[in-house]
Design a protein around this motif. Structure first.
Motif, PDB file in Angstrom:
ATOM      1  N   CYS A 144      28.588  12.901  19.856  1.00 33.39           N
ATOM      2  CA  CYS A 144      29.497  11.800  19.535  1.00 33.39           C
ATOM      3  C   CYS A 144      28.864  10.532  20.091  1.00 33.39           C
ATOM      4  O   CYS A 144      28.610   9.579  19.360  1.00 33.39           O
ATOM      5  CB  CYS A 144      30.868  12.032  20.150  1.00 33.39           C
ATOM      6  N   LYS A 200      29.920   2.977  20.635  1.00 34.80           N
ATOM      7  CA  LYS A 200      31.164   3.635  20.251  1.00 34.80           C
ATOM      8  C   LYS A 200      32.277   2.629  19.983  1.00 34.80           C
ATOM      9  O   LYS A 200      32.512   1.724  20.784  1.00 34.80           O
ATOM     10  CB  LYS A 200      31.645   4.560  21.382  1.00 34.80           C
ATOM     11  N   GLU A 240      29.995  17.068  15.124  1.00 31.45           N
ATOM     12  CA  GLU A 240      29.621  16.692  16.494  1.00 31.45           C
ATOM     13  C   GLU A 240      29.346  17.980  17.243  1.00 31.45           C
ATOM     14  O   GLU A 240      30.217  18.844  17.375  1.00 31.45           O
ATOM     15  CB  GLU A 240      30.733  15.860  17.141  1.00 31.45           C
ATOM     16  N   ARG A 283      22.399  13.008  14.405  1.00 28.52           N
ATOM     17  CA  ARG A 283      23.002  11.857  15.091  1.00 28.52           C
ATOM     18  C   ARG A 283      22.217  11.738  16.390  1.00 28.52           C
ATOM     19  O   ARG A 283      22.596  12.319  17.405  1.00 28.52           O
ATOM     20  CB  ARG A 283      24.484  12.135  15.404  1.00 28.52           C
ATOM     21  N   ARG A 285      39.024  20.073  20.449  1.00 26.20           N
ATOM     22  CA  ARG A 285      39.219  20.374  19.027  1.00 26.20           C
ATOM     23  C   ARG A 285      39.265  21.882  18.881  1.00 26.20           C
ATOM     24  O   ARG A 285      38.544  22.587  19.600  1.00 26.20           O
ATOM     25  CB  ARG A 285      38.056  19.806  18.196  1.00 26.20           C
ATOM     26  N   ASP A 331      33.744  12.213  22.437  1.00 26.97           N
ATOM     27  CA  ASP A 331      34.518  13.267  21.774  1.00 26.97           C
ATOM     28  C   ASP A 331      33.958  14.661  22.093  1.00 26.97           C
ATOM     29  O   ASP A 331      32.757  14.814  22.340  1.00 26.97           O
ATOM     30  CB  ASP A 331      34.463  13.062  20.251  1.00 26.97           C
ATOM     31  N   HIS A 382      36.742  14.450  13.359  1.00 25.06           N
ATOM     32  CA  HIS A 382      37.483  13.285  13.853  1.00 25.06           C
ATOM     33  C   HIS A 382      38.963  13.241  13.505  1.00 25.06           C
ATOM     34  O   HIS A 382      39.710  12.491  14.114  1.00 25.06           O
ATOM     35  CB  HIS A 382      36.747  12.000  13.446  1.00 25.06           C
TER      36      HIS A 382
END
Ligand code: PEP
Ligand code: MN
Length: 499
Positions: free
Chosen positions: A68, A114, A442, A107, A413, A478, A398
């Motif tokens: 993230c 952010k 992520e 990523r 999550r 995250d 997300h």
């Protein structure tokens, strides 16, 4: 529409902006950034653009993943190896099911900045007597803006220069590993897979590798090829970099004009130079040979990464981010959440891709498992009614962020929500006759000193529970899927692609 330049975004309202205390210092930093060499070449960007057109057409599948928030500290040998190996392993698992080339975008090497829901936060800080007191401080905006440490929350422009050099070192190590045979399919068990403790997962992966090795041996015999650069993964593979392009001063400094043409890394593919163009990225100089048709025109490329995206909080149609993105030649992404209206989505595509280049725009949908059925069908119908050919990608992270039941300070999550959103994305696209081109995750291959994976998301084959989260919770932003959970996703997506 008004004329685009790399700095025309400055005339538009900007969301999530950073205010620096000393404008002269900031200006010195920007001059330094403008002077530094590109991190990626425009030929590489053109090569990715060609591959994204294949993804849009359903002839390739896109795997995008990483942290993230990347930290400068992650720029180190072992973490980079773990991240790269995880993406490579996942792409092999997907290749095995999809029987399609896998496009890999990480990523990484620039994913620092952010967006935050609040500019400040209240934290506990120790007072002189050793007690803690509550203090309101600026939120952590990413290592290229300020520090996570409460004493370092003031934005410092020198962090932009540090971001460039950490990105360069990270990317250099990725390029070095790939050039030295790290992705050679004959040694995937060296890709730190040996850390995985679940014997069933290990067996599943060994089966995939054996099957792929047989297939590649067969292809070599059949084609007379001696290994090489087949895109699905033999001895060398392409890895592309990406980040959310939030800090537009930085992105502007790496926006460089170049003559696009047939890419050097994909010799069999078609040239990407468009014909007559409505795109803002074409540099028009009536006196140049390009204007007389002798040379392809120059276009502006963002050379800080191959692929950049606009976040869900900064995609206002009249805002600075959309303005900047409409002018660059790179393939680009936009996060699409529940607040996007179908007609707004279409207007956005018209602005971002006036030339209707297939695969130019990736719509990264992120509604949440409970909401995807309410929004994705309408968004697909709206795009289907136009002549835009987009890449549809599912970000199942997300829209699915929750608070840990055991510790309200931890975000988490659930693996089941992540898989539910991906599965529904596949099903809805099939019902609508469109293709889900990829996933955006992520994740991290990061391990602690004892070799254990992070514990940030709940569920998966490891059956992590809410009470386990604090065991090895390491994210600064995250929650990420860990090594095993990422492989679980890859196997399930692979099964879906095979079906
Ligand atoms: C992200 O990708 O880390 C992010 C902030 O996403 P979104 O813009 O979709 O909230
Ligand atoms: Mn995130």
């Amino acid at each position: 529409m008004s004329t685009w330049t790399p700095s025309s975004w400055r005339d538009k309202p900007i969301a999530q902006d950073v205010t620096y205390p000393d404008p002269a210092h900031q200006a010195r930093v920007v001059r330094k950034l403008q002077h530094l060499p590109p991190l990626v070449s425009h030929q590489e960007v053109d090569s990715l653009a060609e591959q994204m057109a294949e993804v849009a057409a359903g002839r390739a599948f896109l795997l995008q993943g990483g942290d993230c928030a990347e930290l400068f500290d992650y720029c180190s040998e072992t973490p980079i190896e773990h991240k790269l190996s995880l993406i490579l392993i996942m792409s092999l698992i997907l290749l095995n099911g999809a029987h399609l080339p896998i496009v890999r975008i990480m990523r990484i090497a620039g994913q620092y900045a952010k967006p935050r829901s609040k500019p400040t936060e209240v934290v506990d800080v120790p007072d002189a007597n050793g007690n803690t007191e509550k203090k309101e401080v600026l939120s952590f905006r990413g290592d290229n803006v300020n520090g996570y440490d409460v004493a370092e929350r003031a934005p410092d422009p020198d962090r932009l220069v540090a971001a460039y050099f950490h990105s360069a070192a990270t990317l250099n190590y990725i390029r070095t590993l790939l050039a030295s045979g790290f992705a050679d399919l004959h040694k995937p068990l060296e890709w730190s897979f040996s850390y995985v403790r679940n014997p069933e997962l290990l067996q599943q992966f060994t089966n995939v590798v054996e099957k792929l090795q047989d297939r590649l041996e067969f292809m070599k015999v059949a084609t007379g090829e001696s290994g090489g650069s087949e895109r699905g993964g033999t001895q060398t593979v392409n890895i592309f970099t990406s980040h959310e392009a939030l800090l537009l001063e930085y992105e502007e400094a790496f926006t460089r004009a170049a003559t696009s043409g047939p890419s050097i890394s994909a010799p069999n593919s078609r040239p990407t130079t468009p014909g007559p163009s409505r795109s803002a990225s074409i540099v028009r100089d009536e006196r140049s040979p390009a204007a007389s048709g002798l040379l392809p025109p120059k276009r502006f490329y963002n050379t800080s990464a191959h692929f950049i995206w606009i976040g869900d909080r900064t995609r206002q149609l009249d805002g600075a981010h959309i303005e900047y993105f409409r002018g660059i030649a790179n393939p680009i992404g936009v996060k699409v959440g529940p607040t996007m209206k179908p007609d707004e989505l279409v207007r956005m595509l018209d602005i971002l891709n006036p030339d209707r280049i297939p695969g130019k725009v990736t719509l990264i949908s992120r509604y949440g498992a409970a909401k995807i059925d309410d929004y994705l069908p309408g968004h697909i119908d709206a795009v289907k009614a136009t002549d835009h050919v987009v890449v549809w990608q599912c970000d199942p992270m997300h829209g699915n962020t929750k608070t840990s039941a055991a510790d309200a300070s931890l975000k988490t999550r659930h693996f089941s929500d992540v898989m539910h959103e991906i599965t529904r994305a596949f099903e809805i696209h099939r019902e609508k006759g469109t293709v889900l081109g990829g996933v955006h995750l992520e994740l991290t291959g990061e391990l602690n000193d004892e070799g254990y994976s992070v514990t940030e998301c709940i569920g998966g084959s490891m059956e992590l529970e809410d009470k386990d989260l604090s065991l090895n919770y390491r994210t600064y932003c995250d929650p990420r899927l860990n090594y095993e959970q990422s492989l679980d996703v890859a196997f399930q997506v692979s099964d879906y692609l095979a079906a």
